[in-house]
Write a protein that holds these residues in place. Structure first.
Motif, PDB file in Angstrom:
ATOM      1  N   LEU A  79       0.825  -1.208   0.000  1.00  0.00           N
ATOM      2  CA  LEU A  79       0.000   0.000   0.000  1.00  0.00           C
ATOM      3  C   LEU A  79       0.861   1.260   0.000  1.00  0.00           C
ATOM      4  CD1 LEU A  79      -2.861  -1.003   2.463  1.00  0.00           C
ATOM      5  CD2 LEU A  79      -3.033  -0.675  -0.007  1.00  0.00           C
ATOM      6  N   ILE A  80       1.964   1.220   0.721  1.00  0.00           N
ATOM      7  CA  ILE A  80       2.874   2.370   0.739  1.00  0.00           C
ATOM      8  C   ILE A  80       3.494   2.580  -0.649  1.00  0.00           C
ATOM      9  CG2 ILE A  80       5.077   3.206   1.664  1.00  0.00           C
ATOM     10  CD1 ILE A  80       4.179   1.932   4.360  1.00  0.00           C
ATOM     11  N   LYS A  81       3.862   1.484  -1.298  1.00  0.00           N
ATOM     12  CA  LYS A  81       4.398   1.588  -2.665  1.00  0.00           C
ATOM     13  C   LYS A  81       3.340   2.127  -3.619  1.00  0.00           C
ATOM     14  CE  LYS A  81       7.862  -2.078  -2.375  1.00  0.00           C
ATOM     15  NZ  LYS A  81       8.256  -3.407  -2.876  1.00  0.00           N
ATOM     16  N   LEU A  82       2.116   1.645  -3.467  1.00  0.00           N
ATOM     17  CA  LEU A  82       1.023   2.109  -4.310  1.00  0.00           C
ATOM     18  C   LEU A  82       0.761   3.595  -4.098  1.00  0.00           C
ATOM     19  CD1 LEU A  82      -1.171   1.313  -6.336  1.00  0.00           C
ATOM     20  CD2 LEU A  82      -2.634   0.747  -4.384  1.00  0.00           C
ATOM     21  N   ALA A  83       0.839   4.055  -2.852  1.00  0.00           N
ATOM     22  CA  ALA A  83       0.659   5.480  -2.557  1.00  0.00           C
ATOM     23  C   ALA A  83       1.758   6.305  -3.224  1.00  0.00           C
ATOM     24  CB  ALA A  83       0.664   5.710  -1.050  1.00  0.00           C
ATOM     25  N   GLY A  84       2.986   5.814  -3.167  1.00  0.00           N
ATOM     26  CA  GLY A  84       4.092   6.513  -3.830  1.00  0.00           C
ATOM     27  C   GLY A  84       3.896   6.590  -5.335  1.00  0.00           C
ATOM     28  N   ASN A  85       3.433   5.491  -5.924  1.00  0.00           N
ATOM     29  CA  ASN A  85       3.175   5.487  -7.365  1.00  0.00           C
ATOM     30  C   ASN A  85       2.029   6.417  -7.728  1.00  0.00           C
ATOM     31  OD1 ASN A  85       5.222   3.662  -7.889  1.00  0.00           O
ATOM     32  ND2 ASN A  85       3.875   1.878  -7.805  1.00  0.00           N
ATOM     33  N   GLU A  86       1.024   6.486  -6.866  1.00  0.00           N
ATOM     34  CA  GLU A  86      -0.111   7.391  -7.099  1.00  0.00           C
ATOM     35  C   GLU A  86       0.370   8.841  -7.132  1.00  0.00           C
ATOM     36  OE1 GLU A  86      -3.928   8.682  -7.779  1.00  0.00           O
ATOM     37  OE2 GLU A  86      -3.327   6.594  -7.689  1.00  0.00           O
ATOM     38  N   LEU A  87       1.209   9.210  -6.178  1.00  0.00           N
ATOM     39  CA  LEU A  87       1.736  10.580  -6.147  1.00  0.00           C
ATOM     40  C   LEU A  87       2.662  10.850  -7.320  1.00  0.00           C
ATOM     41  CD1 LEU A  87       2.435  11.115  -2.351  1.00  0.00           C
ATOM     42  CD2 LEU A  87       0.641  12.133  -3.742  1.00  0.00           C
ATOM     43  N   HIS A  88       3.518   9.890  -7.623  1.00  0.00           N
ATOM     44  CA  HIS A  88       4.442  10.073  -8.746  1.00  0.00           C
ATOM     45  C   HIS A  88       3.665  10.259 -10.037  1.00  0.00           C
ATOM     46  CE1 HIS A  88       7.945   9.742 -11.273  1.00  0.00           C
ATOM     47  NE2 HIS A  88       7.325   8.788 -11.968  1.00  0.00           N
ATOM     48  N   GLY A  89       2.637   9.447 -10.253  1.00  0.00           N
ATOM     49  CA  GLY A  89       1.827   9.566 -11.457  1.00  0.00           C
ATOM     50  C   GLY A  89       1.118  10.898 -11.544  1.00  0.00           C
TER      51      GLY A  89
END
Length: 96
Positions: A79-89
């Motif tokens: 979930l933390i990785k997914l949150a980072g990818n969401e922000l990066h995107g």
């Protein structure tokens, strides 16, 4: 029927006009992505706290709590990785 009244104002107070905010699609995407990422991190924190609580509980057998706590921590990490990818995107301008 219920009568409604404007809030009372002092003599020097002026009436405020309604404020409308306009966002570009990119700005709106960033705002939404920040909220999504924040919520994902909150869920990850909850899962990590649940894993810590489970491991500290002596009433649950180790054969049950260790694998389950491991899954909680693994999901939290994802979930933390997914949150980072969401922000990066969102910052890169990619619309998901």
């Amino acid at each position: 029927m219920v009568a409604t009244h404007e809030p009372t104002r002092t003599a020097t107070e002026q009436r405020r006009e309604a404020v409308t905010y306009t966002y570009t699609p990119r700005e709106l995407n960033v705002l939404i992505s920040r909220e999504i990422a924040g919520r994902l991190c909150e869920i990850a924190d909850t899962l990590t706290a649940n894993a810590d609580f489970l491991l500290a509980n002596d009433d649950v057998p180790a054969s049950i709590k260790r694998p389950r706590a491991g899954v909680y921590r693994d999901v939290a990490l994802q979930l933390i990785k997914l949150a980072g990818n969401e922000l990066h995107g969102a910052w890169a301008g990619e619309v998901q």
